[in-house]
Design an enzyme around this catalytic site. Sequence first.
Site, PDB file in Angstrom:
ATOM      1  N   GLY A   1      -8.988  31.727   6.520  1.00 11.36           N
ATOM      2  CA  GLY A   1      -8.987  32.373   7.834  1.00 11.36           C
ATOM      3  C   GLY A   1      -9.673  33.724   7.888  1.00 11.36           C
ATOM      4  O   GLY A   1     -10.266  34.097   8.897  1.00 11.36           O
TER       5      GLY A   1
ATOM      6  N   ASP B   1       1.267  35.794  12.097  1.00 11.50           N
ATOM      7  CA  ASP B   1       1.973  34.931  13.042  1.00 11.50           C
ATOM      8  C   ASP B   1       3.466  35.105  12.771  1.00 11.50           C
ATOM      9  O   ASP B   1       4.066  36.071  13.212  1.00 11.50           O
ATOM     10  CB  ASP B   1       1.450  33.501  12.837  1.00 11.50           C
ATOM     11  CG  ASP B   1       2.014  32.499  13.814  1.00 11.50           C
ATOM     12  OD1 ASP B   1       2.432  32.900  14.898  1.00 11.50           O
ATOM     13  OD2 ASP B   1       2.031  31.292  13.501  1.00 11.50           O
TER      14      ASP B   1
ATOM     15  N   GLY C   1       4.587  35.790   9.880  1.00 15.67           N
ATOM     16  CA  GLY C   1       4.641  36.799   8.819  1.00 15.67           C
ATOM     17  C   GLY C   1       4.979  36.211   7.456  1.00 15.67           C
ATOM     18  O   GLY C   1       4.988  36.919   6.455  1.00 15.67           O
TER      19      GLY C   1
ATOM     20  N   THR D   1       3.340  34.081   5.481  1.00 12.97           N
ATOM     21  CA  THR D   1       2.238  34.120   4.519  1.00 12.97           C
ATOM     22  C   THR D   1       2.083  35.533   3.964  1.00 12.97           C
ATOM     23  O   THR D   1       2.014  35.737   2.749  1.00 12.97           O
ATOM     24  CB  THR D   1       0.909  33.700   5.198  1.00 12.97           C
ATOM     25  OG1 THR D   1       1.095  32.446   5.830  1.00 12.97           O
ATOM     26  CG2 THR D   1      -0.227  33.622   4.209  1.00 12.97           C
TER      27      THR D   1
ATOM     28  N   LYS E   1       0.698  38.115  16.437  1.00 16.21           N
ATOM     29  CA  LYS E   1       1.529  37.506  17.488  1.00 16.21           C
ATOM     30  C   LYS E   1       2.948  38.002  17.266  1.00 16.21           C
ATOM     31  O   LYS E   1       3.698  37.387  16.510  1.00 16.21           O
ATOM     32  CB  LYS E   1       1.533  35.978  17.344  1.00 16.21           C
ATOM     33  CG  LYS E   1       0.282  35.256  17.711  1.00 16.21           C
ATOM     34  CD  LYS E   1       0.538  33.743  17.583  1.00 16.21           C
ATOM     35  CE  LYS E   1      -0.726  32.966  17.444  1.00 16.21           C
ATOM     36  NZ  LYS E   1      -0.489  31.569  17.033  1.00 16.21           N
TER      37      LYS E   1
ATOM     38  N   ASP F   1      -9.001  28.359  12.639  1.00 16.28           N
ATOM     39  CA  ASP F   1      -9.396  26.952  12.796  1.00 16.28           C
ATOM     40  C   ASP F   1      -8.345  26.131  13.513  1.00 16.28           C
ATOM     41  O   ASP F   1      -7.188  26.533  13.627  1.00 16.28           O
ATOM     42  CB  ASP F   1      -9.603  26.328  11.415  1.00 16.28           C
ATOM     43  CG  ASP F   1      -8.275  26.092  10.694  1.00 16.28           C
ATOM     44  OD1 ASP F   1      -7.492  27.053  10.568  1.00 16.28           O
ATOM     45  OD2 ASP F   1      -8.005  24.955  10.278  1.00 16.28           O
TER      46      ASP F   1
HETATM   47  P1  IMP Z   1       2.204  33.011   9.246  1.00 21.44           P
HETATM   48  O1  IMP Z   1       2.562  32.737   7.814  1.00 21.44           O
HETATM   49  O2  IMP Z   1       3.099  32.283  10.201  1.00 21.44           O
HETATM   50  O3  IMP Z   1       2.112  34.479   9.586  1.00 21.44           O
HETATM   51  O4  IMP Z   1       0.831  32.313   9.505  1.00 21.44           O
HETATM   52  C1  IMP Z   1      -0.313  32.841   9.135  1.00 21.44           C
HETATM   53  C2  IMP Z   1      -1.401  31.804   9.034  1.00 21.44           C
HETATM   54  O5  IMP Z   1      -1.262  30.704   9.953  1.00 21.44           O
HETATM   55  C3  IMP Z   1      -2.670  32.509   9.416  1.00 21.44           C
HETATM   56  O6  IMP Z   1      -3.279  33.110   8.305  1.00 21.44           O
HETATM   57  C4  IMP Z   1      -3.477  31.389  10.025  1.00 21.44           C
HETATM   58  O7  IMP Z   1      -4.240  30.781   9.015  1.00 21.44           O
HETATM   59  C5  IMP Z   1      -2.479  30.413  10.589  1.00 21.44           C
HETATM   60  N1  IMP Z   1      -2.331  30.606  12.059  1.00 21.44           N
HETATM   61  C6  IMP Z   1      -1.332  31.218  12.715  1.00 21.44           C
HETATM   62  N2  IMP Z   1      -1.529  31.221  14.045  1.00 21.44           N
HETATM   63  C7  IMP Z   1      -2.707  30.594  14.240  1.00 21.44           C
HETATM   64  C8  IMP Z   1      -3.493  30.305  15.430  1.00 21.44           C
HETATM   65  O8  IMP Z   1      -3.148  30.630  16.578  1.00 21.44           O
HETATM   66  N3  IMP Z   1      -4.680  29.663  15.212  1.00 21.44           N
HETATM   67  C9  IMP Z   1      -5.116  29.288  13.970  1.00 21.44           C
HETATM   68  N4  IMP Z   1      -4.420  29.551  12.846  1.00 21.44           N
HETATM   69  C10 IMP Z   1      -3.226  30.195  12.979  1.00 21.44           C
HETATM   70 MG    MG Z   2      -4.683  32.196   7.091  1.00 19.20          MG
END
Ligand code: IMP
Ligand code: MG
Length: 202
Positions: free
Chosen positions: A41, A101, A103, A105, A129, A159
């Site tokens: 990403g 998103d 958090g 990751t 977000k 993506d």
């Molecule tokens: P988290 O672990 O929920 O914070 O997710 C992070 C990862 O989910 C990001 O690095 C993105 O690769 C993917 N992601 C989260 N939201 C979106 C979105 O709206 N579009 C595409 N990929 C997303």
């Molecule tokens: Mg990512």
Amino acid sequence: MTRPQWIIKKDWLHERVRAVGRCINEAHGGGELTVVPVLTGALIFSGDLMHWIEDVSVRVQLAQAASYEREVPGDLKVDLSQVDRRHVTGKNVLIVDDILDTGRTMHELAGRIGSMNPASLRIAVLLRKRARHDPDCPVEPDYVGFEIPDLFVVGYGLDVDGLHRHWSYIGVWGQHLERNEHEQIVSDIQRQLGQPPQTALA
Ligand code: IMP
Ligand code: MG
């Protein structure tokens, strides 16, 4: 191919990425910085961002994370096998990702990189977000490009099912925003261009 509705224009992305890069350049000017882009990403964002970190000796160490399968969050996979500890321990480190998103990751990544004892650890994300933040995964990014509402977005590295990362703008995927809602989101994003990308100052 039908084009989705844009919410962040190419020019706005470039303006903001430059502002984030300038802040990082100022924070580390004259020194060294290990930049850890979180692939896939962060591919486009980190490349553009590093152009603006001109007065710093930058070293790139790639991390890989995958959590989304289409629009549905799947199991989190974080791979740091390409990160050489020698470039983290005792060094200034910046993790760069496309979006914060839930958090999860970043929480996992920052924990694992933090355990390698960097001299400093900062986090830059293009998008955040807030509405989806998981309270069990506290993460405070140091630099945020844009805060966006809870929409699935695509382009500029993000993506859907592996596609469309190369788009020069960011668009909404899988839903159509009514005119009023779209206008409000876009004007909120435009307003953020006038604010500092450094969260400690915001
Ligand atoms: P988290 O672990 O929920 O914070 O997710 C992070 C990862 O989910 C990001 O690095 C993105 O690769 C993917 N992601 C989260 N939201 C979106 C979105 O709206 N579009 C595409 N990929 C997303
Ligand atoms: Mg990512």
